[in-house]
Design an enzyme around this catalytic site. Structure first.
Site, short mmCIF file in Angstrom:
data_model
loop_
_atom_site.label_atom_id
_atom_site.label_comp_id
_atom_site.label_asym_id
_atom_site.label_seq_id
_atom_site.Cartn_x
_atom_site.Cartn_y
_atom_site.Cartn_z
N SER A 182 0.95 -1.20 0.00
CA SER A 182 -0.01 0.04 -0.07
C SER A 182 0.74 1.14 0.02
O SER A 182 2.00 1.26 0.45
CB SER A 182 -0.67 0.05 1.35
OG SER A 182 -1.53 1.14 1.69
N TYR B 190 -1.98 -1.26 10.32
CA TYR B 190 -2.00 -1.29 9.08
C TYR B 190 -0.78 -0.75 8.55
O TYR B 190 0.04 -1.24 7.57
CB TYR B 190 -3.22 -0.44 8.62
CG TYR B 190 -3.43 -0.65 7.11
CD1 TYR B 190 -4.16 -1.91 6.38
CD2 TYR B 190 -3.03 0.13 5.85
CE1 TYR B 190 -4.63 -1.94 5.30
CE2 TYR B 190 -3.17 0.01 4.86
CZ TYR B 190 -3.71 -1.23 4.17
OH TYR B 190 -4.01 -1.34 2.78
#
Ligand code: NAD
Length: 260
Positions: free
Chosen positions: A142, A155
């Site tokens: 990401s 995350y």
């Protein structure tokens, strides 16, 4: 008829019942790769979509937070297709909260599913790739593998971790035909992001459309979502001979997010 570029190969894509994983699985299938599907929710619909591309599809419902189920999935994939040639570590979850309020069980789940699962799939799939002297490991990281945002500590930690893991695996196999790379998408409109948009619209008493525009406006200069199809096309490129010497990269597809 000309041979498709991934004919005869087998790709295992974790979390391929939805979103990016499904997009990547379809792109690899369109190039002829048989697919091992994984993930929760509706299986029959996505499986039929992939099968319509003319390849064989096997589903395994391993929970990516359970190492023994991951081991079984790789073993079943080998039983069905001989071996896994292309491994796409994609399954992931999100939870949003400031670190002092972050539930410890959510932290553990995010680290297990978004990071440790890739260690387990890789360690089980790698020996056969090394023996064949060909393999592709593609980790869906990401932009949060490269930069942070508030409220996403687990995350961001997991995604930075997977970018580091990608580099280590790439280096360990650098003189072989096995490559390992990460793809770093910015915002992609999937169920994972739709949940964040809906929560934002509710919290700020805005329309979902306005919340969507704001979300893009804050981070993604192109003001366009990246699509699963674009990420699938990049995965196909990383599997091609042109990418033989692409090793250990963390490749942004983020509309300029990390260029700022
Ligand atoms: P999604 O929610 O549409 O899909 C997630 C997939 O993972 C689903 O198939 C789900 O069933 C599966 N999954 C979740 N927990 C699992 C578990 N314990 N075991 C097995 N499968 C499990 O989300 P998405 O947006 O397509 O996300 C896919 C990946 O892309 C994630 O790793 C996510 O972090 C990453 N990503 C998404 C975006 C985005 O904007 N959507 C941006 C960057 C990175």
């Amino acid at each position: 008829m000309s041979q498709k570029s991934l004919q005869g190969k087998t790709a295992l894509v974790t979390g391929s019942t939805s979103g990016i994983g499904l997009g990547v699985a379809k792109a690899l299938a369109a190039e002829g790769a048989n697919i091992v599907m994984n993930g929760f929710g509706d299986v029959d619909g996505p499986k039929a979509e992939i099968e319509a591309l003319g390849v064989k599809v096997v589903y395994h419902g391993a929970d990516m937070s359970k190492p023994e189920q991951i081991e079984d999935m790789i073993a079943q994939a080998a039983k069905a297709f001989g071996q896994v040639d292309i491994l796409v570590n994609n399954a992931g979850i999100q939870h949003v909260a400031p670190v002092q309020d972050f539930p410890a069980e959510k932290w553990d789940a995010i680290i297990a599913i978004n990071l440790s699962s890739a260690f387990h799939t890789t360690r089980h799939a790698l020996p056969a790739m090394q023996k064949a002297n060909w393999g592709r490991i593609i980790n869906i990281a990401s932009t949060h593998g490269l930069v942070a945002s508030p409220q996403k500590s687990a995350y961001v930690a997991a995604k930075h971790g997977i970018v580091g893991f990608t580099k280590a695996v790439a280096l360990e196999n650098a003189t072989s035909g096995v490559t390992c790379n990460a793809i770093c998408p910015g915002w992609v409109l999937t169920p994972l992001v739709q949940k964040q948009i809906d929560a934002r619209a509710a919290a700020e008493k805005k329309s979902v459309d306005d919340a969507k525009k704001e979300l893009l406006g804050e981070k993604q200069p192109s003001l366009e979502f990246t699509t699963p199809e674009e990420l699938g096309a990049l995965a196909v490129f990383l599997c091609s001979p042109a990418a033989n010497n692409v090793r250990g990269v963390a490749w942004q597809v983020d509309g300029g997010w990390t260029a700022q």
